[in-house]
Write an enzyme that holds these catalytic residues in place. Structure first.
Site, PDB file in Angstrom:
ATOM      1  N   HIS A 232       0.770  -1.302   0.038  1.00 29.34           N
ATOM      2  CA  HIS A 232      -0.011   0.253  -0.006  1.00 29.34           C
ATOM      3  C   HIS A 232       1.084   1.264  -0.334  1.00 29.34           C
ATOM      4  CE1 HIS A 232      -2.809  -2.618   1.562  1.00 29.34           C
ATOM      5  NE2 HIS A 232      -3.748  -2.772   0.956  1.00 29.34           N
TER       6      HIS A 232
ATOM      7  N   LYS B  77     -18.692  -6.555   7.713  1.00 30.53           N
ATOM      8  CA  LYS B  77     -17.339  -7.380   7.341  1.00 30.53           C
ATOM      9  C   LYS B  77     -16.428  -7.599   8.743  1.00 30.53           C
ATOM     10  CE  LYS B  77     -13.153  -6.897   4.131  1.00 30.53           C
ATOM     11  NZ  LYS B  77     -13.110  -6.184   3.391  1.00 30.53           N
TER      12      LYS B  77
ATOM     13  N   ARG C 146      -2.168  -6.024  -8.956  1.00 34.00           N
ATOM     14  CA  ARG C 146      -1.401  -7.112  -8.487  1.00 34.00           C
ATOM     15  C   ARG C 146      -0.994  -8.534  -9.555  1.00 34.00           C
ATOM     16  NH1 ARG C 146      -2.736  -7.454  -2.160  1.00 34.00           N
ATOM     17  NH2 ARG C 146      -4.713  -7.310  -3.475  1.00 34.00           N
TER      18      ARG C 146
ATOM     19  N   SER D 217      -3.526  -7.629   2.453  1.00 33.23           N
ATOM     20  CA  SER D 217      -3.013  -7.955   3.461  1.00 33.23           C
ATOM     21  C   SER D 217      -3.356  -9.207   3.956  1.00 33.23           C
ATOM     22  CB  SER D 217      -4.092  -6.758   4.306  1.00 33.23           C
ATOM     23  OG  SER D 217      -3.553  -5.283   3.439  1.00 33.23           O
TER      24      SER D 217
HETATM   25  P1  ADP Z   1      -9.387  -4.463  -0.311  1.00 31.50           P
HETATM   26  O1  ADP Z   1     -10.038  -4.693   1.356  1.00 31.50           O
HETATM   27  O2  ADP Z   1     -10.805  -2.957  -0.251  1.00 31.50           O
HETATM   28  O3  ADP Z   1      -9.050  -5.838  -1.291  1.00 31.50           O
HETATM   29  P2  ADP Z   1      -7.215  -4.069   0.637  1.00 31.50           P
HETATM   30  O4  ADP Z   1      -6.833  -2.813   1.904  1.00 31.50           O
HETATM   31  O5  ADP Z   1      -6.943  -4.583   0.273  1.00 31.50           O
HETATM   32  O6  ADP Z   1      -8.905  -3.505   0.360  1.00 31.50           O
HETATM   33  O7  ADP Z   1      -6.332  -2.920  -0.719  1.00 31.50           O
HETATM   34  C1  ADP Z   1      -6.508  -1.466  -1.008  1.00 31.50           C
HETATM   35  C2  ADP Z   1      -6.475  -1.099  -2.372  1.00 31.50           C
HETATM   36  O8  ADP Z   1      -4.448  -1.854  -2.620  1.00 31.50           O
HETATM   37  C3  ADP Z   1      -6.539  -2.340  -3.745  1.00 31.50           C
HETATM   38  O9  ADP Z   1      -6.260  -2.080  -5.131  1.00 31.50           O
HETATM   39  C4  ADP Z   1      -5.199  -3.449  -3.846  1.00 31.50           C
HETATM   40  O10 ADP Z   1      -5.519  -3.964  -5.073  1.00 31.50           O
HETATM   41  C5  ADP Z   1      -3.720  -2.198  -3.037  1.00 31.50           C
HETATM   42  N1  ADP Z   1      -2.631  -3.184  -2.905  1.00 31.50           N
HETATM   43  C6  ADP Z   1      -2.881  -3.864  -1.522  1.00 31.50           C
HETATM   44  N2  ADP Z   1      -1.747  -4.520  -1.813  1.00 31.50           N
HETATM   45  C7  ADP Z   1      -0.880  -3.772  -3.118  1.00 31.50           C
HETATM   46  C8  ADP Z   1       0.341  -4.026  -3.167  1.00 31.50           C
HETATM   47  N3  ADP Z   1       1.003  -5.472  -2.622  1.00 31.50           N
HETATM   48  N4  ADP Z   1       1.134  -3.508  -4.203  1.00 31.50           N
HETATM   49  C9  ADP Z   1       0.073  -3.347  -5.297  1.00 31.50           C
HETATM   50  N5  ADP Z   1      -1.107  -2.705  -5.149  1.00 31.50           N
HETATM   51  C10 ADP Z   1      -1.250  -3.160  -3.656  1.00 31.50           C
END
Ligand code: ADP
Length: 154
Positions: free
Chosen positions: A17, A41, A90, A128
């Site tokens: 992130h 959630k 990703r 995450s």
């Molecule tokens: P959600 O639960 O809504 O998917 P996340 O917190 O998992 O939210 O992710 C938010 C955003 O961050 C998403 O667009 C996801 O693709 C991006 N993201 C998460 N991890 C990575 C990463 N390692 N590289 C690039 N983008 C990421």
């Protein structure tokens, strides 16, 4: 002003992130990292904890704001006058999921544009979800987390 919202659960925020936000900063005047609250959630970490980590991680970035919101992401963007959504890609499953959401958001958000950044190879394995599994299994998640982040004992 070019304002983007980077929405997510950030449960917890990862290096993936952070890297994405840093790469997006030159493109926008403001990036609002926004924690979406979904009452259906179940999260591993509390909203207060996730917000505190975001505040700490981006404390030295004047162009970054931290926020939380309930309801539709597109409505939140309209409300705060953000014309852009920022999302990371990703892999192909991210693409399939994001494509539809982004097309819907353009309609629901009255022209809201989604800007996608493809993850750098060094970060594309980080999510995450994986980090939560490592934490729950008693493993060391530190390699995937920003340095500012101190995990509480669960
Ligand atoms: P959600 O639960 O809504 O998917 P996340 O917190 O998992 O939210 O992710 C938010 C955003 O961050 C998403 O667009 C996801 O693709 C991006 N993201 C998460 N991890 C990575 C990463 N390692 N590289 C690039 N983008 C990421």
């Amino acid at each position: 002003m070019k304002k983007a919202v980077f929405p997510g659960s950030f449960d917890p925020i990862t290096k993936g992130h952070v890297q994405l936000v840093k790469r997006a900063l030159p493109l926008f005047d403001k990036v609002v990292v926004a924690v979406g609250i979904n009452s259906q959630k179940k999260y591993l970490f509390s909203l207060a904890q996730r917000m505190e980590w975001l505040e700490d991680v981006f404390a030295d970035e004047p162009k970054v704001e931290i926020a939380d919101f309930e309801g539709l992401t597109a409505h939140f963007c309209n409300k705060i006058g953000a014309g852009y959504l920022l999302r990371g890609l990703r892999n192909a499953s991210d693409f399939d999921y994001e494509k539809t959401i982004s097309q819907l958001n353009t309609i629901v958000g009255h022209g809201l544009e989604t800007v996608f950044l493809i993850s750098e190879p060094a970060y594309s394995h980080i999510s995450s979800t994986i980090v939560r599994e490592i934490i729950k299994g008693g493993g060391d998640a530190a390699p995937f987390l920003p340095k500012a982040l101190k995990l509480p004992k669960l």
